[in-house]
Design a protein around this motif. Sequence first.
Motif, mmCIF file in Angstrom:
data_model
loop_
_atom_site.group_PDB
_atom_site.id
_atom_site.type_symbol
_atom_site.label_atom_id
_atom_site.label_comp_id
_atom_site.label_asym_id
_atom_site.label_seq_id
_atom_site.Cartn_x
_atom_site.Cartn_y
_atom_site.Cartn_z
ATOM 1 N N ALA A 72 0.839 -1.192 0.000
ATOM 2 C CA ALA A 72 0.000 0.000 0.000
ATOM 3 C C ALA A 72 0.873 1.241 0.000
ATOM 4 O O ALA A 72 2.016 1.210 0.457
ATOM 5 N N GLU A 108 -0.878 3.439 6.066
ATOM 6 C CA GLU A 108 -0.337 2.199 5.516
ATOM 7 C C GLU A 108 0.163 1.272 6.635
ATOM 8 O O GLU A 108 0.032 0.042 6.547
ATOM 9 N N LEU A 163 -2.745 -0.629 7.975
ATOM 10 C CA LEU A 163 -3.157 -1.744 7.127
ATOM 11 C C LEU A 163 -2.241 -2.945 7.337
ATOM 12 O O LEU A 163 -2.701 -4.098 7.388
ATOM 13 N N ALA A 168 -4.478 -0.419 -2.466
ATOM 14 C CA ALA A 168 -3.838 -1.374 -1.567
ATOM 15 C C ALA A 168 -4.054 -2.786 -2.087
ATOM 16 O O ALA A 168 -5.068 -3.075 -2.748
ATOM 17 N N TRP A 175 -7.716 3.975 -0.840
ATOM 18 C CA TRP A 175 -8.052 2.814 -0.020
ATOM 19 C C TRP A 175 -8.406 3.207 1.407
ATOM 20 O O TRP A 175 -9.152 2.480 2.087
ATOM 21 N N LEU A 221 5.425 -0.749 1.769
ATOM 22 C CA LEU A 221 4.670 0.479 1.968
ATOM 23 C C LEU A 221 5.460 1.679 1.466
ATOM 24 O O LEU A 221 6.690 1.676 1.513
#
Length: 332
Positions: A159, A189, A192, A243, A258, A231
Amino acid sequence: MRSATPHNDPQRVIQWGMVGAGRIARRFAQGLAYVPDAQLSAIWSRRAEPAQALAAEFGGEACADFEALLASGIDALYIATVQDSHADYAIAALQAGLHVLCEKPATINRPQLERVLDAARTAERLFMEAMKPPFYPLYRKLRAHLSAEPIGDVGLVRAGCSVPGVPHDHPSLSFEHAGGALLDIGIYEMFLAVDWLGAPREVQTLGRLGETGVDTFASLNSLHERGMAQLFCGLDLHGKGDALLMGKAGHVTIHEPWWNPSRATIRYADGRVAELDEPFEGGGLNYETAHFCELIRAGEMESPLMPHSKSLQMIAMADAARVALGLRFAGE
């Protein structure tokens, strides 16, 4: 974790205060209109005029100072200021008996965050970092879909987002206010990565610092409990903000942006394709706010979707990345 005193009336209106009167504060105030049984009651900002303007538009009192805001009868405080002030405002609000929803990043480093969490435990009040993605309808729908039709354990998260053209005097480029791509953009990021892969074990970082002394681009490879992440984040290049989640039986694309997710595509190794389309309303901040209000009414001190452990893992990644870039802020 359940310790805070619950509000026994499930329909009780949660009275919100807000510190800060910038763009994210306006989005929060707009989003409250979509949150049942919640209203904005008080605002304070270092600059009086923007706070007065927001109060006139959305209701509530424009307070004379921060102490007046804390004493205004509110239940919860939303912190919408630059990140170098987050810890001080959060600790003061918790000590005053308020629940705190703090804009990301919750603090600029892990020691600060640990002090905030200690204050929350001592005060027996709810604290949550305002990391919005997991509360969006699309993200929740994706979680449910992968539970029913899995792609296998996610082993890679990829991402990133980079946004050029930030004005030179913007807080994102301010060393004094602990700006930079890692804390302003990369923290999304990092969320995530830890949300799907667990705690970080190793973080490798390449990047560069800009004229103001903060990072303007960073690329991270990280090893986690359950996989790896790739990332990037930046303030000087233009980069796509989607992502990718990869498992043995398929992969997921969360389409850009995202972090305000509304569409995802799941492609399975056997050729099946599933498209998820879940629009959001109210600008998106309303979902995390509604969740926070529910936690207050239930007497919870921690969110199951955005627990303290995730905030600690995210900021640990940011700390490690800044060490690699040689970026230290005042007082660290």
